[in-house]
Design a protein around this motif. Sequence first.
Motif, PDB file in Angstrom:
ATOM      1  N   GLY A   2       0.489   6.948   7.998  1.00 13.53           N
ATOM      2  CA  GLY A   2       0.034   7.887   7.959  1.00 13.53           C
ATOM      3  C   GLY A   2       0.128   8.744   6.461  1.00 13.53           C
ATOM      4  O   GLY A   2      -0.839   8.972   5.437  1.00 13.53           O
ATOM      5  N   TRP A   3       0.960   9.277   6.700  1.00 12.12           N
ATOM      6  CA  TRP A   3       1.813  10.742   5.733  1.00 12.12           C
ATOM      7  C   TRP A   3       1.467   9.672   4.653  1.00 12.12           C
ATOM      8  O   TRP A   3       1.309   9.827   3.181  1.00 12.12           O
ATOM      9  N   THR A   4       3.033   8.650   4.914  1.00 11.14           N
ATOM     10  CA  THR A   4       2.647   7.736   3.287  1.00 11.14           C
ATOM     11  C   THR A   4       1.790   7.531   2.862  1.00 11.14           C
ATOM     12  O   THR A   4       1.822   6.977   1.229  1.00 11.14           O
ATOM     13  N   MET A   5       0.750   6.468   3.599  1.00 17.06           N
ATOM     14  CA  MET A   5      -0.264   5.847   2.864  1.00 17.06           C
ATOM     15  C   MET A   5      -1.327   6.271   2.208  1.00 17.06           C
ATOM     16  O   MET A   5      -2.627   6.072   2.438  1.00 17.06           O
ATOM     17  N   ALA A   6      -1.463   7.455   2.551  1.00 22.04           N
ATOM     18  CA  ALA A   6      -2.830   8.619   2.554  1.00 22.04           C
ATOM     19  C   ALA A   6      -2.591   8.808   0.972  1.00 22.04           C
ATOM     20  O   ALA A   6      -4.851   8.542   0.744  1.00 22.04           O
ATOM     21  N   ALA A   7      -2.963   8.913   0.505  1.00 22.26           N
ATOM     22  CA  ALA A   7      -2.865   9.450  -0.932  1.00 22.26           C
ATOM     23  C   ALA A   7      -3.416   7.939  -1.794  1.00 22.26           C
ATOM     24  O   ALA A   7      -4.451   6.920  -2.223  1.00 22.26           O
ATOM     25  N   GLY A   8      -2.283   6.999  -1.688  1.00 24.79           N
ATOM     26  CA  GLY A   8      -2.789   5.398  -1.853  1.00 24.79           C
ATOM     27  C   GLY A   8      -4.014   4.761  -1.223  1.00 24.79           C
ATOM     28  O   GLY A   8      -4.785   3.770  -1.529  1.00 24.79           O
ATOM     29  N   SER A   9      -4.511   4.836   0.039  1.00 24.79           N
ATOM     30  CA  SER A   9      -5.297   4.429   0.844  1.00 24.79           C
ATOM     31  C   SER A   9      -7.148   5.553   0.157  1.00 24.79           C
ATOM     32  O   SER A   9      -7.737   4.650  -0.029  1.00 24.79           O
ATOM     33  N   ALA A  10      -6.608   6.512  -0.156  1.00 24.46           N
ATOM     34  CA  ALA A  10      -8.102   6.839  -0.513  1.00 24.46           C
ATOM     35  C   ALA A  10      -8.327   6.835  -1.499  1.00 24.46           C
ATOM     36  O   ALA A  10      -9.506   6.025  -2.743  1.00 24.46           O
ATOM     37  N   ARG A  11      -7.154   5.924  -3.049  1.00 26.97           N
ATOM     38  CA  ARG A  11      -7.636   5.854  -4.257  1.00 26.97           C
ATOM     39  C   ARG A  11      -8.046   4.370  -4.267  1.00 26.97           C
ATOM     40  O   ARG A  11      -9.393   4.233  -4.787  1.00 26.97           O
ATOM     41  N   LEU A  12      -7.779   3.363  -2.897  1.00 25.99           N
ATOM     42  CA  LEU A  12      -7.590   2.409  -3.180  1.00 25.99           C
ATOM     43  C   LEU A  12      -9.462   2.365  -2.613  1.00 25.99           C
ATOM     44  O   LEU A  12     -10.621   1.616  -3.879  1.00 25.99           O
ATOM     45  N   LEU A  13      -9.459   3.174  -1.483  1.00 27.81           N
ATOM     46  CA  LEU A  13     -11.402   3.326  -1.203  1.00 27.81           C
ATOM     47  C   LEU A  13     -12.109   3.623  -2.333  1.00 27.81           C
ATOM     48  O   LEU A  13     -13.308   3.467  -2.700  1.00 27.81           O
ATOM     49  N   ALA A  14     -12.259   5.031  -2.786  1.00 28.62           N
ATOM     50  CA  ALA A  14     -12.430   5.246  -3.844  1.00 28.62           C
ATOM     51  C   ALA A  14     -13.344   4.608  -4.762  1.00 28.62           C
ATOM     52  O   ALA A  14     -14.022   4.245  -5.781  1.00 28.62           O
ATOM     53  N   ASP A  15     -11.703   3.859  -5.762  1.00 29.64           N
ATOM     54  CA  ASP A  15     -12.202   2.415  -6.452  1.00 29.64           C
ATOM     55  C   ASP A  15     -12.842   1.368  -5.920  1.00 29.64           C
ATOM     56  O   ASP A  15     -13.966   1.522  -6.542  1.00 29.64           O
TER      57      ASP A  15
ATOM     58  N   LEU B  80       1.058  -1.531   0.271  1.00 31.73           N
ATOM     59  CA  LEU B  80       0.317   0.174  -0.270  1.00 31.73           C
ATOM     60  C   LEU B  80       0.453   1.704   0.058  1.00 31.73           C
ATOM     61  O   LEU B  80       0.754   1.833  -0.353  1.00 31.73           O
ATOM     62  N   SER B  81       1.859   1.206   0.871  1.00 33.02           N
ATOM     63  CA  SER B  81       2.888   2.365   0.791  1.00 33.02           C
ATOM     64  C   SER B  81       3.798   2.693  -0.385  1.00 33.02           C
ATOM     65  O   SER B  81       3.856   3.874  -0.549  1.00 33.02           O
ATOM     66  N   HIS B  82       3.655   1.727  -1.373  1.00 29.12           N
ATOM     67  CA  HIS B  82       4.691   2.185  -2.177  1.00 29.12           C
ATOM     68  C   HIS B  82       3.550   2.156  -3.323  1.00 29.12           C
ATOM     69  O   HIS B  82       4.559   3.769  -4.454  1.00 29.12           O
ATOM     70  N   TYR B  83       2.012   1.545  -3.381  1.00 30.77           N
ATOM     71  CA  TYR B  83       1.773   2.222  -4.276  1.00 30.77           C
ATOM     72  C   TYR B  83       0.965   3.910  -3.889  1.00 30.77           C
ATOM     73  O   TYR B  83       0.842   4.562  -4.650  1.00 30.77           O
ATOM     74  N   SER B  84       1.482   3.635  -2.588  1.00 25.23           N
ATOM     75  CA  SER B  84       0.954   5.306  -2.252  1.00 25.23           C
ATOM     76  C   SER B  84       1.972   6.543  -3.066  1.00 25.23           C
ATOM     77  O   SER B  84       1.189   7.606  -3.528  1.00 25.23           O
ATOM     78  N   VAL B  85       2.817   5.723  -2.731  1.00 19.14           N
ATOM     79  CA  VAL B  85       3.749   7.272  -3.435  1.00 19.14           C
ATOM     80  C   VAL B  85       3.846   7.169  -4.946  1.00 19.14           C
ATOM     81  O   VAL B  85       3.898   8.491  -5.425  1.00 19.14           O
ATOM     82  N   GLN B  86       2.590   6.239  -5.704  1.00 18.92           N
ATOM     83  CA  GLN B  86       3.219   6.699  -6.741  1.00 18.92           C
ATOM     84  C   GLN B  86       1.734   7.134  -7.097  1.00 18.92           C
ATOM     85  O   GLN B  86       1.608   7.695  -8.172  1.00 18.92           O
ATOM     86  N   MET B  87       0.757   7.306  -6.068  1.00 17.51           N
ATOM     87  CA  MET B  87      -0.399   8.031  -6.694  1.00 17.51           C
ATOM     88  C   MET B  87       0.395   9.608  -5.941  1.00 17.51           C
ATOM     89  O   MET B  87      -0.818  10.573  -6.948  1.00 17.51           O
ATOM     90  N   MET B  88       0.856   9.957  -4.952  1.00 19.46           N
ATOM     91  CA  MET B  88       1.809  11.232  -4.239  1.00 19.46           C
ATOM     92  C   MET B  88       1.661  11.612  -6.286  1.00 19.46           C
ATOM     93  O   MET B  88       1.700  13.039  -6.552  1.00 19.46           O
ATOM     94  N   LYS B  89       2.487  11.041  -7.014  1.00 21.75           N
ATOM     95  CA  LYS B  89       2.655  11.805  -8.085  1.00 21.75           C
ATOM     96  C   LYS B  89       2.407  12.101  -8.924  1.00 21.75           C
ATOM     97  O   LYS B  89       2.528  13.027 -10.041  1.00 21.75           O
ATOM     98  N   GLU B  90       1.023  10.767  -8.885  1.00 24.80           N
ATOM     99  CA  GLU B  90       0.032  11.746  -9.768  1.00 24.80           C
ATOM    100  C   GLU B  90      -0.954  12.779  -9.114  1.00 24.80           C
ATOM    101  O   GLU B  90      -1.382  13.647 -10.319  1.00 24.80           O
ATOM    102  N   ILE B  91      -0.909  13.059  -8.401  1.00 20.23           N
ATOM    103  CA  ILE B  91      -1.424  14.276  -7.729  1.00 20.23           C
ATOM    104  C   ILE B  91      -0.698  15.781  -7.267  1.00 20.23           C
ATOM    105  O   ILE B  91      -1.211  16.354  -7.945  1.00 20.23           O
TER     106      ILE B  91
END
Length: 414
Positions: free
Chosen positions: A382-395, A106-117
């Motif tokens: 929490g900071w590490t996973m924020a973007a990835g967790s949000a994208r996962l839940l939205a999906d 989840l953390s690795h995925y989240s960093v990718q989502m931060m790049k997207e944001i």
Amino acid sequence: MGAGLQGVSTAYYLSKAGLEVTVLEQQATAGMETSFANGGILTPSMSDPWNAPGSWREMLLTMGQEDSPLLIRPRALPGMIGWGIGFLRNSSPAIFHRNTLNNFMLSHYSVQMMKEIRRESDISYDFMPSGTLKLFSDEVIFAKKLVQLAPLAAQGLKFKPMTPAQIAKLEPMLAQGIDRIAGGVYFPDDESGDAHKFCQALMAETKQRGVRYHFNSAVTSLEQQNGRISAVCCGSAIHQADLFVLAAGCYSSGLLGKIRARVPIQPVKGYSLTFAGDGVKDMPRIPVVDDELHAALVPLGKRFRIAGTAEFAGFDRTLSKGRVDNLRDVIARVYPSLLDNLQDKTGEAWTGFRPVSPDGVPLIGRLGAENLFINAGHGHLGWTMAAGSARLLADIMTGQEPEIDSQAYRPGRF
């Protein structure tokens, strides 16, 4: 419900998916609770939960000691019994390694989502892509850490073991105290930035997308009819919706009232000290995590922050002088000359509550009622996973196929 990192990030992805979103927050603005002055680092490299095999011995042996990185206040024990049993059950080697892997994915995925944001939004939050450097003072622990990192490398974690000489070259300010360092690991894909500034910037972005924010709106109850949540009450104000998201960190369980859903999240107190660095000639240029001292030392724009320690003290917000002094002592050990150079020698002390689940893995998904969801329990990530967790839940909420497996984070596992 909640306008911290998880709440604002979830609002971003839900609005991006075309939903009409309202955010309720008890504070006067976004990012004022645990997101306000955290460590400032996004670290897939630190995905291991706090209940490592044998960690309970350290916790018991150091109970009541102010200089212990992991401290239990005896008065907090009665409220921790049920949660603590789950914490211990998840500390066996096999379960611990499985949970570490789940956190990393989840953390690795989240960093990718931060790049997207960052690609899609013009936001500023003292972002720095310099990676992190983790220091070890014990050669045996250093060697064990390298072994533990190997399985994560197969899943995408990049890291480089470093000698003391290499460490001093990467971060020259560590040269003065290099004699106590046995080795280190550099993680190039880690990031840093101010979480509060991120919340504020993403709030502004989501407002432009039509998201409505209601501040000073503490949730007092959830109304339920026929297995569905029908409304959220904030005193006399009633908010109706089709879907509801609980993103209130360690306060999440207290908002459920009579709704039959288990949210085993324990508040774990953390501290930070932030110093103004204006005009200081020699400042650290890379975030450093000291393994022995359990602290992160992070440059944030023109400021410098040290954050760390874990204290089980319930919801006690008292700023313990002993714990704050410990952080100042850590700076003196890692960067002996830095405190003398900082203009503000005192620093701004802060404490907040990390929301920690028994297995150290967040709760993301449907919770009890048909239309109630949760995004909470991320602990120190929490900071590490924020973007990835949000994208996962939205999906999950919009019926899209998640890009990562959501089963490890399902709330019903407890």
